[in-house]
Design an enzyme around this catalytic site. Structure first.
Site, mmCIF file in Angstrom:
data_model
loop_
_atom_site.group_PDB
_atom_site.id
_atom_site.type_symbol
_atom_site.label_atom_id
_atom_site.label_comp_id
_atom_site.label_asym_id
_atom_site.label_seq_id
_atom_site.Cartn_x
_atom_site.Cartn_y
_atom_site.Cartn_z
ATOM 1 N N GLU A 143 42.824 20.850 65.005
ATOM 2 C CA GLU A 143 42.721 20.799 66.402
ATOM 3 C C GLU A 143 43.539 20.841 67.045
ATOM 4 O O GLU A 143 44.859 20.378 66.117
ATOM 5 C CB GLU A 143 41.874 19.820 67.006
ATOM 6 C CG GLU A 143 40.266 19.819 66.444
ATOM 7 C CD GLU A 143 40.420 17.904 66.134
ATOM 8 O OE1 GLU A 143 40.435 16.770 66.609
ATOM 9 O OE2 GLU A 143 38.877 17.669 66.199
ATOM 10 N N HIS A 190 36.232 16.703 70.952
ATOM 11 C CA HIS A 190 36.637 15.363 70.349
ATOM 12 C C HIS A 190 37.000 14.268 71.186
ATOM 13 O O HIS A 190 38.150 13.485 71.433
ATOM 14 C CB HIS A 190 37.829 15.786 69.675
ATOM 15 C CG HIS A 190 38.377 14.714 68.377
ATOM 16 N ND1 HIS A 190 38.785 15.122 67.095
ATOM 17 C CD2 HIS A 190 37.685 13.476 68.065
ATOM 18 C CE1 HIS A 190 39.179 14.479 66.365
ATOM 19 N NE2 HIS A 190 37.886 12.834 66.927
#
Length: 319
Positions: free
Chosen positions: A266, A285
């Protein structure tokens, strides 16, 4: 010095997103310093050396950073996971760590339910065909009613998800070595071994923190043990799942669908090949990010900051 250093990586609009927390801190004479941890040359921001409190989300607080901040008394984490903070280094230096665990439980549970339903009803494909005007294309889809749901982990989020699932008339089982037996029994949840959960579940949802031991707990071997046609959902931590193994399982039909909100790397790459699959849904997310959660999270953190600076016990202390 009564100040908190707020990192800008994920809190760049701190004043706009969390006005209630800002007001509370100012009422308690706390100066808010919102800047980058490191400058363009990679050196630590000089203001870090004076502030007693550091407020982070996903910024990495490793031993090197912690060893350099002799005035630091508290690291506040917005969210529950603390894998980005070296807890051992904090213990050795006497630095407290607090988080806002539990504040986002309902938001993540609702988002997980959304991912389950979207996977069963093949929402990604349906949207694309509707967008293209392919009215004649029909999908049977699957109903949630009557499914066997396996929850890996049974903390606050999994417990809330179970409460949301019960009206759908599903059978729920869980595997958790640290199970809250009373809560499981009150919700009529079956407590099973890990292999039984893998073999029996139509839908598997992950709800455990990331540790060195459970990285890639969902891999080619554990997927092979699942029902053919099962659905896998992950709104916990990305590295719990081997994305290469997931891609192969979805491509070859071992899993009928998967939906995730968290990723091995990420920020995630738009070139991630999972996005090429019709039976995969991904969100960035965002499961725990709602207006209600933002308020609760930020106020928990703000109270921890004031408690620390006032020399009081920190109510949400982890270390």
């Amino acid at each position: 010095m009564r100040s908190v250093f707020v990192t800008t990586r994920n809190l760049s609009n701190f004043y706009g997103r969390f006005p209630e927390a800002v007001s509370y801190l100012r009422e308690n004479n706390v100066e808010i310093i919102q800047e980058e941890i490191v400058d363009s040359s990679g050196k630590y921001n000089p203001k870090l050396y004076d502030t007693p409190v550091l407020f982070v989300t996903t910024d990495k607080c490793d031993r090197q950073l912690i060893d350099n901040l002799s005035n630091l008394r508290l690291i506040c984490k917005m969210g529950s996971g603390t894998e980005n903070i070296d807890l051992d280094a904090c213990r050795e230096k006497g630095i407290a760590v607090s988080n806002s665990r539990g504040a986002n439980a309902n938001a993540v549970a609702e988002h997980t339910l959304l991912l389950i339903l979207a996977s069963l009803r093949r929402l990604k494909e349906l949207y694309r065909y509707a967008e293209e005007g392919a009215w004649a294309k029909r999908f049977a889809g699957e109903e949630l009613q009557g499914k066997k749901i396996g929850l890996i982990g049974f903390g606050r989020i999994a417990q809330r998800l179970a409460e949301l699932l019960i009206p759908f008339n599903v059978e729920i089982m869980t595997y958790d070595p640290y199970i809250d037996w009373k809560k499981a029994e009150s919700l009529h949840i079956d407590i099973v071994d890990f292999p039984v959960l893998l073999q029996s579940s139509d839908i598997i949802s992950l709800h455990v923190p990331l540790t060195a031991e459970n990285k890639h707990m969902i891999n080619s071997n554990t997927i092979a043990a699942m029902k053919t046609g099962a659905v896998l959902v992950n709104a916990a931590r990305g590295p719990l799942v081997d994305e290469n193994a997931l891609y192969e399982a979805l491509s070859k039909g071992k899993l009928s669908a998967s939906a995730v909100d968290v990723w091995e790397e990420e920020p995630l790459s738009p070139q991630n090949r999972l996005f090429t699959l019709d039976n995969f849904i991904g969100t960035p997310h965002i499961a725990g990010s709602t207006r209600q959660t933002a308020l609760a999270d930020s106020m928990i953190v703000a109270h921890s900051i004031v408690e620390c600076l006032d020399g009081l016990p920190i109510s949400m202390r982890v270390v």
